[in-house]
Design an enzyme around this catalytic site. Sequence first.
Site, mmCIF file in Angstrom:
data_model
loop_
_atom_site.group_PDB
_atom_site.id
_atom_site.type_symbol
_atom_site.label_atom_id
_atom_site.label_comp_id
_atom_site.label_asym_id
_atom_site.label_seq_id
_atom_site.Cartn_x
_atom_site.Cartn_y
_atom_site.Cartn_z
ATOM 1 N N ARG A 104 -17.485 -10.309 39.979
ATOM 2 C CA ARG A 104 -16.306 -11.033 40.443
ATOM 3 C C ARG A 104 -15.230 -10.047 40.884
ATOM 4 N NH1 ARG A 104 -15.441 -16.166 40.081
ATOM 5 N NH2 ARG A 104 -17.095 -16.397 38.532
ATOM 6 N N THR A 108 -9.637 -11.126 44.440
ATOM 7 C CA THR A 108 -9.862 -12.465 45.008
ATOM 8 C C THR A 108 -10.510 -13.429 44.019
ATOM 9 O OG1 THR A 108 -12.086 -11.931 45.826
ATOM 10 C CG2 THR A 108 -10.207 -11.382 47.252
ATOM 11 N N ASP A 200 -21.944 -16.205 25.060
ATOM 12 C CA ASP A 200 -22.340 -15.429 26.231
ATOM 13 C C ASP A 200 -23.846 -15.159 26.160
ATOM 14 O OD1 ASP A 200 -22.957 -12.931 27.791
ATOM 15 O OD2 ASP A 200 -20.846 -13.143 28.322
ATOM 16 N N ASP A 203 -24.898 -11.366 26.384
ATOM 17 C CA ASP A 203 -24.623 -10.599 25.170
ATOM 18 C C ASP A 203 -25.605 -10.974 24.056
ATOM 19 O OD1 ASP A 203 -22.563 -9.187 26.283
ATOM 20 O OD2 ASP A 203 -20.974 -10.462 25.483
#
Length: 209
Positions: A104, A108, A200, A203
């Site tokens: 990401r 933006t 997650d 993870d």
Amino acid sequence: MSKLVVFDHPLIQHKLSIMRDKATGPKEFRELLEEISMLMIYEVTRDLETEEVQIETPICTCTGRKLAGRKLAVVPILRAGLGMVDGVLNMIPAAKVGHIGLYRDPQTLEPVEYYCKLPADSETREILLVDPMLATGGSASAAIRFIKQRGCTHIRLIDLIAAPEGVARIQKDHPDVDIYVAGLDDHLNEHGYIVPGLGDAGDRLFGTK
């Protein structure tokens, strides 16, 4: 609009419940993800084309069926999607494997492709895009867009669990891509995590924080 398929098979739901438990460690988490992926792909491929073949058994000649039509490719979204690949290959060992990596952009906040390696003949194949989590849908939508830019027109998205927000995003951006999940959860929290979710996935899969 694309279809959403939520698998309610007892074995899938049982294994998913164990994966959700925060006490489940990386080894068991990996094994369960592979097992669920194998069970899911069995159902995802239910509509694959077949053709008749003649077989010589030890007893006599008979008519059987074998796969026909498009060949398959499994494409995990790095890194958590890697945990689903072996489950797919256990059922479809002839499938080719591609990889797509996204990050990401901090300015933006849009997904950016940093790696994409697909089979040379991927545009002729049915693409099975795999990732354990479908949260906002931003990464999955971008991955589908990047794959389409390489000429692929037959894509299915396979996730372990999804939030309604992610499903809506994919159906809006890619109404031609069907979505298959083991669990459709309630919502996203303020941090973008699926609730109740399982934390997650990357993870927990690899033992990182």
